[in-house]
Design a protein around this motif. Structure first.
Motif, PDB file in Angstrom:
ATOM      1  N   GLY A 193      -2.129 -14.181   0.881  1.00 22.23           N
ATOM      2  CA  GLY A 193      -3.347 -13.487   1.301  1.00 22.23           C
ATOM      3  C   GLY A 193      -4.145 -12.946   0.128  1.00 22.23           C
ATOM      4  N   VAL A 194      -4.070 -13.650  -0.994  1.00 23.51           N
ATOM      5  CA  VAL A 194      -4.813 -13.213  -2.173  1.00 23.51           C
ATOM      6  C   VAL A 194      -6.303 -13.282  -1.847  1.00 23.51           C
ATOM      7  N   GLY A 195      -7.017 -12.242  -2.151  1.00 25.04           N
ATOM      8  CA  GLY A 195      -8.449 -12.161  -1.857  1.00 25.04           C
ATOM      9  C   GLY A 195      -8.712 -11.492  -0.518  1.00 25.04           C
ATOM     10  N   ILE A 196      -7.714 -11.499   0.359  1.00 26.17           N
ATOM     11  CA  ILE A 196      -7.865 -10.847   1.659  1.00 26.17           C
ATOM     12  C   ILE A 196      -7.352  -9.415   1.579  1.00 26.17           C
ATOM     13  N   LEU A 197      -6.161  -9.274   1.043  1.00 22.95           N
ATOM     14  CA  LEU A 197      -5.590  -7.938   0.837  1.00 22.95           C
ATOM     15  C   LEU A 197      -5.857  -7.515  -0.602  1.00 22.95           C
ATOM     16  N   ARG A 198      -6.362  -6.329  -0.766  1.00 19.66           N
ATOM     17  CA  ARG A 198      -6.638  -5.817  -2.103  1.00 19.66           C
ATOM     18  C   ARG A 198      -5.732  -4.612  -2.368  1.00 19.66           C
ATOM     19  N   PRO A 199      -4.684  -4.821  -3.163  1.00 17.12           N
ATOM     20  CA  PRO A 199      -3.744  -3.729  -3.410  1.00 17.12           C
ATOM     21  C   PRO A 199      -4.365  -2.516  -4.095  1.00 17.12           C
ATOM     22  N   SER A 200      -5.461  -2.710  -4.785  1.00 21.71           N
ATOM     23  CA  SER A 200      -6.117  -1.575  -5.449  1.00 21.71           C
ATOM     24  C   SER A 200      -6.696  -0.589  -4.430  1.00 21.71           C
ATOM     25  N   LYS A 201      -6.877  -1.025  -3.185  1.00 22.53           N
ATOM     26  CA  LYS A 201      -7.419  -0.156  -2.140  1.00 22.53           C
ATOM     27  C   LYS A 201      -6.344   0.737  -1.501  1.00 22.53           C
ATOM     28  N   LYS A 202      -5.078   0.394  -1.701  1.00 19.65           N
ATOM     29  CA  LYS A 202      -3.999   1.195  -1.118  1.00 19.65           C
ATOM     30  C   LYS A 202      -3.761   2.408  -2.005  1.00 19.65           C
ATOM     31  N   ARG A 203      -3.964   3.568  -1.429  1.00 22.61           N
ATOM     32  CA  ARG A 203      -3.824   4.817  -2.183  1.00 22.61           C
ATOM     33  C   ARG A 203      -2.493   5.486  -1.874  1.00 22.61           C
ATOM     34  N   LYS A 204      -2.125   6.430  -2.723  1.00 18.53           N
ATOM     35  CA  LYS A 204      -0.927   7.254  -2.572  1.00 18.53           C
ATOM     36  C   LYS A 204       0.344   6.422  -2.473  1.00 18.53           C
ATOM     37  N   ILE A 205       0.469   5.451  -3.366  1.00 18.37           N
ATOM     38  CA  ILE A 205       1.669   4.620  -3.367  1.00 18.37           C
ATOM     39  C   ILE A 205       2.313   4.591  -4.762  1.00 18.37           C
ATOM     40  N   ILE A 206       1.539   4.368  -5.797  1.00 18.27           N
ATOM     41  CA  ILE A 206       2.062   4.294  -7.159  1.00 18.27           C
ATOM     42  C   ILE A 206       2.535   5.689  -7.580  1.00 18.27           C
ATOM     43  N   GLY A 207       3.755   5.747  -8.112  1.00 22.76           N
ATOM     44  CA  GLY A 207       4.318   7.015  -8.562  1.00 22.76           C
ATOM     45  C   GLY A 207       5.149   7.740  -7.520  1.00 22.76           C
ATOM     46  N   HIS A 208       5.108   7.273  -6.281  1.00 22.64           N
ATOM     47  CA  HIS A 208       5.936   7.868  -5.233  1.00 22.64           C
ATOM     48  C   HIS A 208       7.315   7.202  -5.220  1.00 22.64           C
ATOM     49  N   ALA A 209       8.282   7.868  -4.615  1.00 28.11           N
ATOM     50  CA  ALA A 209       9.641   7.337  -4.542  1.00 28.11           C
ATOM     51  C   ALA A 209       9.670   6.052  -3.716  1.00 28.11           C
ATOM     52  N   LEU A 210      10.435   5.083  -4.183  1.00 26.08           N
ATOM     53  CA  LEU A 210      10.600   3.810  -3.476  1.00 26.08           C
ATOM     54  C   LEU A 210      11.616   4.022  -2.359  1.00 26.08           C
ATOM     55  N   THR A 211      11.113   4.241  -1.156  1.00 25.33           N
ATOM     56  CA  THR A 211      11.951   4.529   0.008  1.00 25.33           C
ATOM     57  C   THR A 211      11.603   3.568   1.136  1.00 25.33           C
ATOM     58  N   PRO A 212      12.485   3.435   2.120  1.00 28.92           N
ATOM     59  CA  PRO A 212      12.157   2.607   3.285  1.00 28.92           C
ATOM     60  C   PRO A 212      10.892   3.086   4.000  1.00 28.92           C
ATOM     61  N   ALA A 213      10.662   4.390   4.037  1.00 27.66           N
ATOM     62  CA  ALA A 213       9.463   4.918   4.691  1.00 27.66           C
ATOM     63  C   ALA A 213       8.193   4.455   3.970  1.00 27.66           C
ATOM     64  N   LYS A 214       8.219   4.435   2.633  1.00 26.21           N
ATOM     65  CA  LYS A 214       7.048   3.959   1.878  1.00 26.21           C
ATOM     66  C   LYS A 214       6.838   2.461   2.084  1.00 26.21           C
ATOM     67  N   LEU A 215       7.926   1.693   2.170  1.00 26.02           N
ATOM     68  CA  LEU A 215       7.796   0.258   2.442  1.00 26.02           C
ATOM     69  C   LEU A 215       7.172   0.035   3.815  1.00 26.02           C
ATOM     70  N   ASP A 216       7.589   0.814   4.805  1.00 29.14           N
ATOM     71  CA  ASP A 216       6.987   0.714   6.138  1.00 29.14           C
ATOM     72  C   ASP A 216       5.503   1.069   6.099  1.00 29.14           C
ATOM     73  N   GLU A 217       5.170   2.087   5.328  1.00 31.55           N
ATOM     74  CA  GLU A 217       3.767   2.495   5.206  1.00 31.55           C
ATOM     75  C   GLU A 217       2.915   1.373   4.615  1.00 31.55           C
ATOM     76  N   VAL A 218       3.403   0.728   3.568  1.00 26.56           N
ATOM     77  CA  VAL A 218       2.668  -0.371   2.930  1.00 26.56           C
ATOM     78  C   VAL A 218       2.548  -1.551   3.889  1.00 26.56           C
ATOM     79  N   ASN A 219       3.624  -1.850   4.604  1.00 29.23           N
ATOM     80  CA  ASN A 219       3.604  -2.957   5.564  1.00 29.23           C
ATOM     81  C   ASN A 219       2.597  -2.692   6.688  1.00 29.23           C
ATOM     82  N   GLN A 220       2.565  -1.472   7.213  1.00 26.14           N
ATOM     83  CA  GLN A 220       1.581  -1.128   8.253  1.00 26.14           C
ATOM     84  C   GLN A 220       0.159  -1.206   7.718  1.00 26.14           C
ATOM     85  N   TRP A 221      -0.047  -0.763   6.485  1.00 21.17           N
ATOM     86  CA  TRP A 221      -1.373  -0.853   5.872  1.00 21.17           C
ATOM     87  C   TRP A 221      -1.820  -2.307   5.801  1.00 21.17           C
TER      88      TRP A 221
END
Length: 163
Positions: free
Chosen positions: A107-135
């Motif tokens: 999905g390159v060009g469709i999803l823009r990871p630079s638009k996802k906020r409050k992710i870099i620098g946070h703990a790598l947890t299952p909850a954060k993975l779920d948050e990114v997947n839902q986004w």
């Protein structure tokens, strides 16, 4: 002076929990990092409870180690180490793994990871993975991909998430 040093060395070898300045969590389980707080249910899973009759009165050390590994993973401690000596378990949680990057492989060009906020620098947890997947799923649906499918994975050694 040499006798005192020898005695301290003997005590440190005999009691590894004291040698590592570990804090007693319960029973024969010691934890190096005292900042980790357990809720009452987690404490029962690891330590057992005197209120119970039978099964949860005493938790075997291998079972407590298994539950500790899961609880640490849920908090971002992805590389805990455990030292067992006789009937003692000393837990070293290690450092919290933080998210260092978000990569989109499909999905390159469709999803823009630079638009996802409050992710870099946070703990790598299952909850954060779920948050990114839902986004990602919401973002795809808002662009007209109603039946999209996402697959997410994370690299614990460097903190990157791949979509």
């Amino acid at each position: 002076m040499a006798k005192f040093t020898f005695a301290c060395t003997l005590i440190a070898l005999a009691f590894p929990a004291i040698a590592f300045a570990a804090t007693r969590l319960c029973g024969q389980i010691y934890i190096e990092d005292i900042r980790l707080k357990l809720d009452p249910n987690e404490k029962i899973l690891i330590c057992g409870t005197e209120k119970s009759q039978g099964a949860w009165q005493a938790v075997p050390i291998p079972e407590a180690q298994y539950h500790l590994k899961i609880l640490f993973g849920n908090r971002g401690y992805l590389n805990p180490t455990f030292e067992r000596s006789q009937d003692r378990l000393v837990v070293h949680p290690g450092a919290v793994q933080v998210i260092s990057g978000l990569e989109v492989t499909g999905g390159v060009g469709i999803l823009r990871p630079s638009k996802k906020r409050k992710i870099i620098g946070h703990a790598l947890t299952p909850a954060k993975l779920d948050e990114v997947n839902q986004w990602a799923e919401q973002n795809l649906k808002s662009q007209g991909y109603a039946c999209s499918s996402t697959k997410i994975s994370a690299q614990a050694w460097n903190g990157t998430i791949q979509l």
